[in-house]
Each structure stands twice: as C-alpha cells, then as structure tokens.
Design a protein around this motif. Structure first.
Motif, PDB file in Angstrom:
ATOM      1  N   ARG A  70       0.773  -1.130   0.008  1.00 38.43           N
ATOM      2  CA  ARG A  70      -0.225  -0.021   0.046  1.00 38.43           C
ATOM      3  C   ARG A  70       0.964   1.340   0.097  1.00 38.43           C
ATOM      4  NH1 ARG A  70      -2.879   3.703   2.898  1.00 38.43           N
ATOM      5  NH2 ARG A  70      -4.657   4.135   1.460  1.00 38.43           N
ATOM      6  N   ASP A  71       1.791   1.173   0.826  1.00 40.63           N
ATOM      7  CA  ASP A  71       2.570   2.292   0.909  1.00 40.63           C
ATOM      8  C   ASP A  71       3.555   3.025  -0.221  1.00 40.63           C
ATOM      9  OD1 ASP A  71       2.001   2.245   3.550  1.00 40.63           O
ATOM     10  OD2 ASP A  71       3.712   1.570   4.368  1.00 40.63           O
ATOM     11  N   MET A  74       0.526   4.026  -2.821  1.00 39.88           N
ATOM     12  CA  MET A  74      -0.085   5.416  -2.551  1.00 39.88           C
ATOM     13  C   MET A  74       0.770   6.488  -3.649  1.00 39.88           C
ATOM     14  SD  MET A  74      -3.178   5.583  -1.547  1.00 39.88           S
ATOM     15  CE  MET A  74      -3.562   4.007  -2.275  1.00 39.88           C
ATOM     16  N   VAL A  85     -14.417  14.664   3.585  1.00 40.10           N
ATOM     17  CA  VAL A  85     -13.313  13.959   4.345  1.00 40.10           C
ATOM     18  C   VAL A  85     -12.031  14.687   4.563  1.00 40.10           C
ATOM     19  CG1 VAL A  85     -14.037  11.713   3.677  1.00 40.10           C
ATOM     20  CG2 VAL A  85     -12.029  12.832   2.453  1.00 40.10           C
ATOM     21  N   TRP A  89     -10.675  21.338  10.040  1.00 39.65           N
ATOM     22  CA  TRP A  89      -9.967  22.526  10.685  1.00 39.65           C
ATOM     23  C   TRP A  89      -8.865  22.991  10.129  1.00 39.65           C
ATOM     24  CZ3 TRP A  89      -5.126  20.617  10.641  1.00 39.65           C
ATOM     25  CH2 TRP A  89      -4.903  19.346  10.560  1.00 39.65           C
ATOM     26  N   TYR A  98       0.851  20.805   3.144  1.00 38.69           N
ATOM     27  CA  TYR A  98       0.873  19.496   3.634  1.00 38.69           C
ATOM     28  C   TYR A  98       1.221  18.378   2.387  1.00 38.69           C
ATOM     29  CZ  TYR A  98      -0.089  14.872   5.928  1.00 38.69           C
ATOM     30  OH  TYR A  98       0.092  13.631   6.488  1.00 38.69           O
ATOM     31  N   VAL A 102       4.186  16.087   1.538  1.00 34.88           N
ATOM     32  CA  VAL A 102       4.306  14.523   1.842  1.00 34.88           C
ATOM     33  C   VAL A 102       4.252  13.879   0.313  1.00 34.88           C
ATOM     34  CG1 VAL A 102       3.359  14.590   4.064  1.00 34.88           C
ATOM     35  CG2 VAL A 102       1.789  14.117   2.128  1.00 34.88           C
ATOM     36  N   HIS A 103       3.861  14.256  -0.769  1.00 36.42           N
ATOM     37  CA  HIS A 103       3.575  13.716  -1.828  1.00 36.42           C
ATOM     38  C   HIS A 103       4.607  14.368  -2.865  1.00 36.42           C
ATOM     39  CE1 HIS A 103       1.835  11.512  -4.786  1.00 36.42           C
ATOM     40  NE2 HIS A 103       0.726  11.370  -4.064  1.00 36.42           N
TER      41      HIS A 103
ATOM     42  N   ARG B  27      10.690  13.514   5.567  1.00 32.79           N
ATOM     43  CA  ARG B  27       9.980  14.703   5.128  1.00 32.79           C
ATOM     44  C   ARG B  27       8.405  14.292   5.339  1.00 32.79           C
ATOM     45  NH1 ARG B  27      10.484  18.969   1.239  1.00 32.79           N
ATOM     46  NH2 ARG B  27       8.754  19.039   0.025  1.00 32.79           N
ATOM     47  N   PRO B  28       7.542  13.230   5.102  1.00 32.31           N
ATOM     48  CA  PRO B  28       6.453  13.041   5.380  1.00 32.31           C
ATOM     49  C   PRO B  28       6.400  13.104   7.229  1.00 32.31           C
ATOM     50  CG  PRO B  28       7.204  11.209   3.964  1.00 32.31           C
ATOM     51  CD  PRO B  28       8.293  12.125   4.299  1.00 32.31           C
ATOM     52  N   TRP B  31       6.133  16.784   8.106  1.00 34.31           N
ATOM     53  CA  TRP B  31       4.946  17.577   7.934  1.00 34.31           C
ATOM     54  C   TRP B  31       3.680  16.812   8.663  1.00 34.31           C
ATOM     55  CZ3 TRP B  31       4.191  21.964   5.709  1.00 34.31           C
ATOM     56  CH2 TRP B  31       5.033  22.380   4.991  1.00 34.31           C
ATOM     57  N   SER B  32       3.899  15.455   9.089  1.00 33.55           N
ATOM     58  CA  SER B  32       2.783  14.986   9.870  1.00 33.55           C
ATOM     59  C   SER B  32       3.020  15.702  11.230  1.00 33.55           C
ATOM     60  CB  SER B  32       3.106  13.330  10.037  1.00 33.55           C
ATOM     61  OG  SER B  32       3.034  12.753   8.952  1.00 33.55           O
ATOM     62  N   ARG B  35       1.326  18.958  10.946  1.00 27.61           N
ATOM     63  CA  ARG B  35       0.009  19.185  10.756  1.00 27.61           C
ATOM     64  C   ARG B  35      -0.925  18.616  12.323  1.00 27.61           C
ATOM     65  NH1 ARG B  35      -3.849  14.082  11.287  1.00 27.61           N
ATOM     66  NH2 ARG B  35      -2.914  12.220  10.203  1.00 27.61           N
ATOM     67  N   TRP B  38      -0.922  22.190  13.754  1.00 27.90           N
ATOM     68  CA  TRP B  38      -2.137  22.811  13.292  1.00 27.90           C
ATOM     69  C   TRP B  38      -3.448  22.480  13.819  1.00 27.90           C
ATOM     70  CZ3 TRP B  38      -0.344  21.609   7.548  1.00 27.90           C
ATOM     71  CH2 TRP B  38       0.716  22.626   7.203  1.00 27.90           C
ATOM     72  N   GLU B  39      -3.362  21.184  13.972  1.00 28.17           N
ATOM     73  CA  GLU B  39      -4.942  20.616  14.397  1.00 28.17           C
ATOM     74  C   GLU B  39      -5.192  20.938  15.883  1.00 28.17           C
ATOM     75  OE1 GLU B  39      -5.558  16.524  13.507  1.00 28.17           O
ATOM     76  OE2 GLU B  39      -7.788  16.661  14.636  1.00 28.17           O
ATOM     77  N   ARG B  41      -4.198  23.012  18.573  1.00 27.50           N
ATOM     78  CA  ARG B  41      -3.426  24.190  18.983  1.00 27.50           C
ATOM     79  C   ARG B  41      -3.306  24.468  20.520  1.00 27.50           C
ATOM     80  NH1 ARG B  41      -6.577  28.207  16.334  1.00 27.50           N
ATOM     81  NH2 ARG B  41      -5.063  29.945  16.910  1.00 27.50           N
ATOM     82  N   SER B 117     -11.773  12.292   8.399  1.00 25.89           N
ATOM     83  CA  SER B 117     -10.465  12.627   7.650  1.00 25.89           C
ATOM     84  C   SER B 117      -9.663  11.544   7.472  1.00 25.89           C
ATOM     85  CB  SER B 117      -9.878  13.776   8.390  1.00 25.89           C
ATOM     86  OG  SER B 117      -9.404  13.527   9.715  1.00 25.89           O
ATOM     87  N   PHE B 120      -8.667  10.831   3.860  1.00 22.38           N
ATOM     88  CA  PHE B 120      -7.972  11.829   3.369  1.00 22.38           C
ATOM     89  C   PHE B 120      -6.349  11.489   3.647  1.00 22.38           C
ATOM     90  CE2 PHE B 120      -5.611  15.909   3.403  1.00 22.38           C
ATOM     91  CZ  PHE B 120      -5.588  16.225   2.138  1.00 22.38           C
ATOM     92  N   TRP B 121      -6.012  11.371   4.904  1.00 24.07           N
ATOM     93  CA  TRP B 121      -4.777  11.072   5.179  1.00 24.07           C
ATOM     94  C   TRP B 121      -4.445   9.827   4.659  1.00 24.07           C
ATOM     95  CZ3 TRP B 121      -3.797  15.637   6.455  1.00 24.07           C
ATOM     96  CH2 TRP B 121      -4.453  16.162   7.554  1.00 24.07           C
ATOM     97  N   LYS B 122      -5.054   8.515   4.579  1.00 21.63           N
ATOM     98  CA  LYS B 122      -4.717   7.465   3.909  1.00 21.63           C
ATOM     99  C   LYS B 122      -4.632   7.823   2.361  1.00 21.63           C
ATOM    100  CE  LYS B 122      -5.683   3.792   7.131  1.00 21.63           C
ATOM    101  NZ  LYS B 122      -6.346   2.558   7.130  1.00 21.63           N
ATOM    102  N   LEU B 124      -2.889   9.663   1.013  1.00 21.39           N
ATOM    103  CA  LEU B 124      -1.548  10.360   0.643  1.00 21.39           C
ATOM    104  C   LEU B 124      -0.418   9.248   0.818  1.00 21.39           C
ATOM    105  CD1 LEU B 124      -2.334  13.998   1.921  1.00 21.39           C
ATOM    106  CD2 LEU B 124      -1.982  13.283  -0.260  1.00 21.39           C
ATOM    107  N   PRO B 125       0.602   9.417   0.278  1.00 17.71           N
ATOM    108  CA  PRO B 125       1.602   8.315   0.597  1.00 17.71           C
ATOM    109  C   PRO B 125       2.412   8.524   1.884  1.00 17.71           C
ATOM    110  CG  PRO B 125       2.398   9.796  -1.104  1.00 17.71           C
ATOM    111  CD  PRO B 125       1.078  10.455  -0.510  1.00 17.71           C
ATOM    112  N   VAL B 126       1.744   8.681   2.958  1.00 19.37           N
ATOM    113  CA  VAL B 126       2.402   8.669   4.340  1.00 19.37           C
ATOM    114  C   VAL B 126       1.872   7.149   4.967  1.00 19.37           C
ATOM    115  CG1 VAL B 126       2.566   9.776   6.587  1.00 19.37           C
ATOM    116  CG2 VAL B 126       1.993  11.164   4.550  1.00 19.37           C
TER     117      VAL B 126
END
Lengths: 288, 307
Positions: A70-71, A74, A85, A89, A98, A102-103, B27-28, B31-32, B35, B38-39, B41, B117, B120-122, B124-126
């Motif tokens: 999967r990793d 993606m 989704v 916030w 972001y 990450v991409h 890098r991921p 950025w994780s 985030r 950000w979420e 605070r 969400s 959404f996070w899934k 992305l390649p993290v």
C-alpha cells in the motif's frame, strides 16, 4: 499492462458476502464507471483496490498487491473517498503545504492555478467553505498530483448540479489524458454517461456487466414500438419491457439493429435505463 | 509522462528536490508533526496560557504580594525559600503539558476516524507507521522539550525581574544570584523531563494511543476504566493491591519505588540517580510495553475504518 486486474476477488464481513468473486480488468487510459445499487459492494471493491481493506482472491493494481504494498502504491494512486473527508480544521494554504510536503508528485503551482479560478481563499478553513467549495478544493489537490490511477467514490454526492457539472468538466479538460486511469462510482449516472469509456455494473457483490461504451452501443438497443408491432418485437426476446407515455419501450441485448428498426424507433439506451433493465430485472434474493 | 519511475523528468517546478526527497521518510514525518500542531493548537496554547498566568502572579507577588518577604534577602535564609517560585513554575508547566499530552493521546487516532478525515490522510503516501510515530512523538518528545524551553524562559524572566526588584530596594543582587542556581535548576529539569516524562511515562502514552486507535466510541472511558476496574476487582476478589500498586508506581514516577538520592539543592525532588534509574526493570518493561502498544496502534490503523 492492465491498471487493475482482479480474479475471484472476495470479501466478507462476518456472514455477509460483500464481494462474491469479482473478475475485472481495467486497462490504462480508461474512465470506468462502477455503478450499482446501495450495498452492492462498490465501496468495498474500491477499498480493496486502494489497500484499505484486506481481501481474498487475486488483485493487482498497477502490478502491485494493494494490501501488501500500500505505501508504495499510494505514490501512484490518488483517491477521493467521499466528499467531506477533508479535515474541517485545516486551512486551504496548510492543506496545500501538507500535500506538497508529503507527496513527491504534487505540483503546487497547478493546485494554486486551479484554486485561483474558484472563490476559495487560501486563508479560509475548510469548515468555512461550502460543500461545493470543499469538493473543488479536494479536486484541486488531487488533480495536481501526477498519479496514474484516480479513484473517485461518489465524488459529487450532495453537490448541486452546477458544481457537479464543473467537477466532471475539470476532470476531463484539466486532468485526464491517455496515461491516466479513472475509476468512479456514482448514483448520478446521467451525468457521467458522456465522461465514461467503460461501465461496470455491480450487484450484490458480483459483476453483472462489464463493457466499453462502444460495446454497449453495439450490443444494446432500445426500441419504442406501437401496439401493433408489440408482439413481433416481443418475439425477439427483449431483456426488459416498460411503459412510457403510452408507448412500450423494449430493451434488447445482441439483437440486430436492422431487424429492430423495421419494428419502430431503435436507439442506444441511456446508461441509467440499461442499469435499471439489467440490475433491476435480476431476481432479488432475500439477503441484500 | 506517467512512467513507473519515481522521478518526474518533465515536471516543471521543484523536480530536483522532489527526486531527492522521495526516498527519505523524514519529510512525511516532519509534515505529519506539523499537521498535528495545526490541528491541536491547545498543545502550545494551554502551556503558554499557564505561563502567562504564572508570570502575572509572580510579578504581582514579587512587587507587592505574598513573596514580598522572601525577596527581602536575609543571609541566613535557606535557598529553598527563594527558589520556591522557580520550582512551582516548572511544576505547573510540566503538569499542564502532561495533562494536554494525555488528552491529545486519547483523541488523536480516534478523532481522525470520527471526522472521517482518515480517508484523506490515507489517500496520501504517508505510512501508518509514520503517522502513528508522529502522533506518539507529540506527547513523548515534543511536549517535554517544549515545557523545558518554556520553563527555562520563565525562570530567566523571574530571575531578571527579581534582580530588578532587589536592586531597586537596595539589597544585594549578588546574594540573590548566589541563592538561585538557574543553571542547576534547568539541568535538573532537563534530566527529570528526559527520564520521567519521556522514558518513564512512555507506556502511559503508548496505552492511550492504542486505545485511541482501537475504540469505536468513548476512548476516554476505555483508557481509564479498564485499569481502574481491574484494580477494584482485584481488591474486592483477592484482597490484594498489585494492580493499583503497579499504576501508582507508573504514575508516581521511578522515585515512588526507588529511594531518592538527595541532592541538597532545589530540584532534588526531581532527580533520581541515573544508575538506579537505568537499571530499574520497570523502565525497560515499560518501554517494551510502549513499543508493543505503538506497534498494535499501527496495525489497528491499517484495519480501522471511519466510524
């Protein structure tokens, strides 16, 4: 190489069989509509393709097993699982930061160019945006990713018709090219009809029809007959018969177009009518 | 254009740094973390608010209030008295950071499923591993470091302000500075934060993250009721207190079991001898437990769907 290849794909939740042996092949560069009633297994099938759920059987996406790899997958696959989704916030500019962070295949300027054509302000939070704007933002993020497969699960659910139209227009004009593949599920069949190159009907975990639009055109025909021609038309074994505005409309599979034209007005059915004819005609089992 | 290679030869912008960063997971991870900040605070706003309150109280008291007397420096006075407010400041900041970290840990993996969400996070390649590690790093690493820096800043301010007050009242500044050991206090604090808040409490955060990844509802109750329930059950059934002793040992810090080797100066209450600390089996058992919890959380996040 096939973008998606499935053989005997199965998935059950307890006793409930969500996918009952699916065989499917999607080639590169196609736009496939996965169409089925509620609970047919569309989302389960997509989740299996995206490595979000384990499955039985053989499934390869871009040559990889989506659950085990999967990793890596993606990086080449993108999806919009649903509207709403995006985290409520997050600020628009932070969301871009972001994804850019990450991409490895995200093109920031492309996303910003797309957003500049909308009324979305970079400093806004997602919770301040309307549903249509959130969908626009999500599309902007996804379209700026140079992915090989884009999966959209009900991407326009709950949007008004202007946003829906704009969504598919952007997708076709600004994103799609022959190297990308798009798989989309939707209930608004009429709106994607002209966008799709292939359709897959799925019902109760099985694929009922998988065909390109050209095949649909050559295979299926809808005939509007006057009462006098009804009996000879019925003799050609229509798949489905329905009444509309006092006329009878018959839907045929693999019947010579010339023979039908002799009996009345023959044309290619809409995807929605075809869907109702094929899926609606199947005997409904006791278990959904 | 869409070849399988991971470099993007025909992408106009930033293709070089893209190619350089695809291989590194840092890098991921970065950025994780970003985030999360950000979420959530409250992670930094709550400690900052407490600090603002503390400083306000200190300024008020140093000028007019209850600590007015200690600022009248008397050579016979014990240094502890003078250093008291500094210790309080450190305690308050750590306490708030601990509470914030607890609430954060319980919510972080649950919240992303609740608001969907996670989908959404899934997309992305993290990887799940990076996501869980970044969430674990917030209470286990970032909050202790932040509370250290914040406390040191507060203590510096307090000393400077005291110096002004003392000088203005015509007393000996040298006396004040000889009684307040800023450097000693901050190094003791750092040692305490690393040993207790980062290492000793790691299994607590690990457990909370696990519950957060697992619970379908009410993660707060799932986090606290089972340990309490088991303790109560044990007490009523077997009339023993092993479970509650274990919880007390973990929450109370390593000192609650090992005797403190006394530093005579302020901050001694925080310090445990390194030899005693690192040879305590409780530390290593706890760290293994934390690692197992995080591994389970990674696995759960793979399987879990939005709720």
């Amino acid at each position: 190489m096939a973008c998606i290849e499935a053989h005997g794909l199965r998935k059950s939740f307890g006793k409930n069989l969500a996918l009952d042996g699916i065989d499917l092949r999607v080639d590169d560069g196609r736009i496939v509509g996965l169409i089925g009633p509620n609970g047919a297994g569309k989302t389960t099938a997509l989740n299996a393709m995206l490595g979000l759920t384990p499955f039985q059987g053989d499934l390869r996406v871009l040559g990889r097993n989506p659950w085990n790899e999967r990793d890596l997958l993606m990086r080449d696959v993108c999806f919009i699982a649903d509207v709403a989704v995006l985290p409520r916030w997050i600020r628009v500019c932070n969301a871009i930061d972001y994804v850019a962070g990450v991409h490895p295949r995200f093109d920031r300027s492309k996303a910003e160019r797309f957003l500049s054509k909308t009324s979305i302000r970079p400093a806004s939070k997602v919770r301040e945006l309307s549903k249509g704007m959130v969908a626009q933002l999500h599309l902007a993020l996804v379209m700026a990713i140079d992915a090989r497969l884009l999966v959209l699960d009900e991407p326009t659910l709950g949007l008004d018709i202007l946003y829906r139209k704009q969504f598919y227009d952007s997708l076709l004009n600004d994103y799609f090219d022959r190297n990308r593949t798009i798989v989309v599920t939707t209930h608004q069949v009429e709106e994607v009809q002209d966008v799709l190159t292939d359709i897959v009907f799925i019902d109760r975990g099985r694929i009922v029809l998988s065909a390109s639009m050209e095949e649909v055109e050559s295979r299926f025909a809808e005939l509007m007959v006057s009462p006098s021609n009804l009996e000879p038309a019925r003799a050609l074994k229509p798949v489905q018969e329905r009444q509309a505005l006092g006329r009878t409309i018959l839907l045929f599979d693999r019947v010579d177009r010339a023979r039908l034209s002799a009996l009345g007005d023959a044309r290619t059915p809409s995807i929605a009518d075809l869907f109702v004819a094929i899926v609606g005609n199947r005997p409904q089992g006791s278990v959904q | 254009m869409n070849t399988t290679s991971n470099t993007m030869p025909d992408s106009p912008a930033g293709s070089h740094d893209v190619a350089a960063t695809t291989a590194t997971p840092t890098r991921p991870f970065f950025w994780s973390l970003q985030r999360e900040l950000w979420e959530n605070r409250s992670l930094y706003i709550a400690p900052l608010a407490v600090v603002a309150l503390l400083l306000f109280g200190f300024v008020l008291s140093a000028t007019v209030g209850i600590w007015q007397r200690p600022l009248h420096i008397d050579p016979t006075q014990t240094p502890e008295k003078l250093a008291d407010p500094y210790g309080f400041a450190a305690l308050f900041v750590m306490g708030v950071a601990f509470i914030v970290g607890i609430f954060y840990s319980i919510d972080c993996l649950y919240g992303e499923r609740r608001d969907r969400s996670i989908l959404f996070w899934k997309s992305l390649p993290v990887s799940d591993l990076i996501t869980v590690l970044s969430k674990a790093a917030i209470p286990m690493v970032l909050l202790p470091l932040f509370s250290y820096l914040l406390t040191v800043a507060v203590q510096c301010f307090m000393l400077l302000y005291s110096t002004l007050v003392v000088a203005a009242s015509g007393q000996s500044v040298a006396m004040l500075w000889s009684k307040v050991h800023l450097f000693r206090m901050s190094s003791d604090l750092l040692y305490h934060l690393i040993t207790v808040h980062m290492l000793w409490y790691a299994p607590i955060y690990g457990w909370l993250l696990l519950v957060s990844a697992w619970a379908r509802r009410a993660p707060f109750l799932w986090a606290f009721l089972p340990p309490l329930g088991i303790g109560v059950f044990e007490r009523f059934t077997f009339h023993t207190t092993h479970v509650s002793a274990l919880l007390h040992y973990r929450l109370g810090g390593p000192e609650s079991a090992a005797p403190v080797k006394g530093h005579e100066a302020m901050g001694s209450a925080f310090s445990i001898d390194p030899g005693v600390f690192f040879s305590a089996p409780g530390l290593w058992v706890g760290l293994v437990f934390a690692a197992l919890c995080l591994a389970a959380a990674v696995r759960l996040r793979r399987y879990r769907e939005p709720i």
